[in-house]
Design an enzyme around this catalytic site. Structure first.
Site, PDB file in Angstrom:
ATOM      1  N   CYS A 125      54.472  71.906  93.842  1.00  8.77           N
ATOM      2  CA  CYS A 125      53.296  72.453  93.163  1.00  8.77           C
ATOM      3  C   CYS A 125      52.126  72.753  94.093  1.00  8.77           C
ATOM      4  O   CYS A 125      51.138  73.343  93.653  1.00  8.77           O
ATOM      5  CB  CYS A 125      52.834  71.490  92.082  1.00  8.77           C
ATOM      6  SG  CYS A 125      54.166  70.834  91.070  1.00  8.77           S
TER       7      CYS A 125
ATOM      8  N   HIS B 219      44.218  70.967  88.600  1.00  5.87           N
ATOM      9  CA  HIS B 219      45.677  71.047  88.514  1.00  5.87           C
ATOM     10  C   HIS B 219      46.085  70.929  87.047  1.00  5.87           C
ATOM     11  O   HIS B 219      46.918  71.688  86.570  1.00  5.87           O
ATOM     12  CB  HIS B 219      46.309  69.944  89.359  1.00  5.87           C
ATOM     13  CG  HIS B 219      47.765  70.137  89.608  1.00  5.87           C
ATOM     14  ND1 HIS B 219      48.285  71.299  90.131  1.00  5.87           N
ATOM     15  CD2 HIS B 219      48.835  69.316  89.389  1.00  5.87           C
ATOM     16  CE1 HIS B 219      49.605  71.191  90.233  1.00  5.87           C
ATOM     17  NE2 HIS B 219      49.959  70.006  89.781  1.00  5.87           N
TER      18      HIS B 219
ATOM     19  N   GLU C  64      43.843  62.568  88.157  1.00  6.35           N
ATOM     20  CA  GLU C  64      43.048  63.676  88.692  1.00  6.35           C
ATOM     21  C   GLU C  64      41.592  63.590  88.253  1.00  6.35           C
ATOM     22  O   GLU C  64      40.679  63.794  89.060  1.00  6.35           O
ATOM     23  CB  GLU C  64      43.643  65.010  88.242  1.00  6.35           C
ATOM     24  CG  GLU C  64      42.839  66.205  88.757  1.00  6.35           C
ATOM     25  CD  GLU C  64      43.460  67.556  88.411  1.00  6.35           C
ATOM     26  OE1 GLU C  64      42.964  68.568  88.932  1.00  6.35           O
ATOM     27  OE2 GLU C  64      44.436  67.588  87.626  1.00  6.35           O
TER      28      GLU C  64
ATOM     29  N   LYS D  11      46.554  76.346  83.578  1.00  2.00           N
ATOM     30  CA  LYS D  11      47.878  76.012  83.041  1.00  2.00           C
ATOM     31  C   LYS D  11      47.886  75.941  81.520  1.00  2.00           C
ATOM     32  O   LYS D  11      48.952  76.005  80.899  1.00  2.00           O
ATOM     33  CB  LYS D  11      48.364  74.693  83.649  1.00  2.00           C
ATOM     34  CG  LYS D  11      48.648  74.778  85.142  1.00  2.00           C
ATOM     35  CD  LYS D  11      49.119  73.444  85.709  1.00  2.00           C
ATOM     36  CE  LYS D  11      49.378  73.543  87.201  1.00  2.00           C
ATOM     37  NZ  LYS D  11      48.141  73.744  87.994  1.00  2.00           N
TER      38      LYS D  11
ATOM     39  N   HIS E 101      52.732  75.702  83.910  1.00  2.70           N
ATOM     40  CA  HIS E 101      52.755  75.314  85.320  1.00  2.70           C
ATOM     41  C   HIS E 101      53.684  76.255  86.073  1.00  2.70           C
ATOM     42  O   HIS E 101      54.906  76.175  85.942  1.00  2.70           O
ATOM     43  CB  HIS E 101      53.246  73.874  85.426  1.00  2.70           C
ATOM     44  CG  HIS E 101      53.042  73.260  86.771  1.00  2.70           C
ATOM     45  ND1 HIS E 101      52.861  73.990  87.910  1.00  2.70           N
ATOM     46  CD2 HIS E 101      52.985  71.944  87.161  1.00  2.70           C
ATOM     47  CE1 HIS E 101      52.703  73.179  88.937  1.00  2.70           C
ATOM     48  NE2 HIS E 101      52.771  71.936  88.507  1.00  2.70           N
TER      49      HIS E 101
ATOM     50  N   PHE F 152      54.707  66.579  93.678  1.00  2.00           N
ATOM     51  CA  PHE F 152      55.657  65.506  93.964  1.00  2.00           C
ATOM     52  C   PHE F 152      55.659  65.214  95.463  1.00  2.00           C
ATOM     53  O   PHE F 152      55.411  66.099  96.281  1.00  2.00           O
ATOM     54  CB  PHE F 152      57.068  65.909  93.526  1.00  2.00           C
ATOM     55  CG  PHE F 152      57.310  65.765  92.045  1.00  2.00           C
ATOM     56  CD1 PHE F 152      56.349  65.261  91.187  1.00  2.00           C
ATOM     57  CD2 PHE F 152      58.535  66.131  91.500  1.00  2.00           C
ATOM     58  CE1 PHE F 152      56.588  65.122  89.826  1.00  2.00           C
ATOM     59  CE2 PHE F 152      58.786  66.005  90.140  1.00  2.00           C
ATOM     60  CZ  PHE F 152      57.812  65.500  89.301  1.00  2.00           C
TER      61      PHE F 152
END
Length: 421
Positions: free
Chosen positions: A175, A312, A323, A341, A346, A406
């Site tokens: 991402c 994000h 976040e 998003k 996403h 990730f």
């Protein structure tokens, strides 16, 4: 005009951009979609063939892709084609390709490079290779199969298509692929290793991507109500939705851009990336906050200067909470925040580039889109200014765009409004 930062490094201008998502290919199309206040999520009927997968939601790009000469795109899977469309639009906007399709010699000089990423190559090609191993069937494997599924497929195919001869930087960091590509491209220009960089990210839609999050319990399963999800920051959010798209920025040494009379859309003022070093999937707000602090330092500004953050904002419980607290610990105020998003899901490797460009456009427009489907803010999220309603009119000199991936990869980009100075 000063063409260098206080630290002596070269300043970086954004002189073109392209994006391909269900919001549209142009800023005017995207702005209309954002102001409409409806997301683009849909029920994927074809995914009913996966009965053990709970989610049926996604946001594919449903428009037709432009036609390119077959000989030049035969080694491209869908992900590379998506990157090509965004890049072609970006190069035309930057006047590095003219109206007749002729490329500037700048692209072939060795001083133009490419930084591009995705989560992986094309899934269909990868499936063909896996089918060979599992079933002994080589009938679907040809000379282009690996080219389509290799991790560097976007960057490599773009370099061949445009005869780009500078450096290549491949960012396959899930991402953060798009945002890392932009950041590393900026660093290459700042250090004098390139004058122009084509930077961005792309990912095609695959049921396999949704399945990954589905088995982790992180995918939304509001299958009967696609319009109501994802719902970042909301107390009743139930997970993310996968989208599809691509985004490309043309980054350029400021002095170089001024000399060729390029239109400057913004200055890429700051970038930082780091790693959590703790857990492969669980976010760490402390190291996320450190990335934001490093980006502010790189831009040479304090947090008070940031008027908006494109978050994000995946709509996963752990992700949103971590976040929001990372942001609040840095800014210590309810800074305006929203996540793209909530409109298109996403887009994985594309999200950093798409969200960066939309942040620049919103800064120049003075309008910032709201968080869709946010009705009751989760009390466990930090007290930020989560934009709601029809959006917000904000006049600001700086915006920030953050992404997390990730493996605990964190990125933060800061863009400055261009005033001619």
């Amino acid at each position: 005009m000063t063409f260098t930062k206080p630290n002596g490094k070269r300043r970086v201008a954004v002189t073109g951009a392209g994006m391909l998502t269900e919001l549209g290919r142009t800023w005017s199309e995207a702005l209309a979609s954002l102001k409409a206040g409806k997301n683009k999520i849909q029920y994927m009927k074809s995914w009913d063939s996966f009965p053990r997968m709970n989610t049926r939601l996604a946001c594919p790009y449903t428009g037709e892709l432009p036609k390119f000469p077959r000989k030049k795109v035969r080694g491209m899977g869908r992900v590379a084609l998506l990157s090509l469309v965004a890049t072609d639009d970006a190069l035309r906007m930057a006047n590095l390709i003219d109206s007749q399709g002729n490329a500037s010699e700048e692209l072939h000089s060795g001083r133009t490079g490419i930084a591009y990423g995705s989560c992986m190559g094309s899934m269909d090609a990868l499936a063909d290779l896996c089918g060979m191993v599992q079933n002994g069937d080589t009938s679907k494997v040809d000379s282009q199969t690996y080219i389509k599924c290799m991790p560097q497929t976007c960057a490599a195919n773009l370099s061949i298509f445009y005869s780009v001869r500078g450096r290549m930087i491949v960012t396959d960091t899930a991402c953060t692929s798009g945002s890392q590509a932009i950041g590393y491209a900026c660093e290459a220009i700042e250090d004098g290793r390139a004058d122009i960089m084509i930077a961005g990210g792309a990912d095609e839609l695959s049921a396999a991507d949704s399945a990954i999050f589905d088995v982790m319990g992180a995918a939304s399963i509001l299958n009967s109500s696609p319009e109501k999800t994802p719902k970042a920051w909301d107390k009743n959010r139930d997970g993310l939705v996968i989208g599809e798209g691509s985004g490309t920025l043309i980054l350029e040494d400021l002095e170089h851009a001024v000399k060729r009379n390029a239109h400057i859309y913004a200055e890429a003022a700051g970038f930082a990336t780091n790693m959590d070093g703790m857990h492969i999937t669980s976010p760490n707000p402390e190291t996320q906050a450190a990335a934001l602090e490093l980006a502010l330092s790189d831009a040479g500004i304090t947090g008070e200067k940031i008027g908006y953050i494109n978050a994000h904002g995946t709509a996963t419980p752990h992700g949103d909470i971590a976040e929001s607290h990372a942001v609040y610990s840095v800014f210590k105020r309810p800074v305006p925040v929203s996540t793209t998003k909530s409109y298109i899901g996403h887009t994985l490797g594309a999200c950093g580039a798409v969200e960066a460009w939309l942040s620049i456009c919103m800064m120049n427009e003075g309008y910032f889109h709201p968080n869709l489907n946010l009705h009751e803010t989760d009390p466990e999220c930090a007290p930020l200014d989560y934009i709601q309603g029809s959006g917000r009119i904000i006049s600001t000199e700086y915006v920030m765009s953050n992404n997390f991936a990730f493996a605990g990869v964190n990125t933060s980009l800061i863009f400055k409004k261009w005033t001619g100075q």
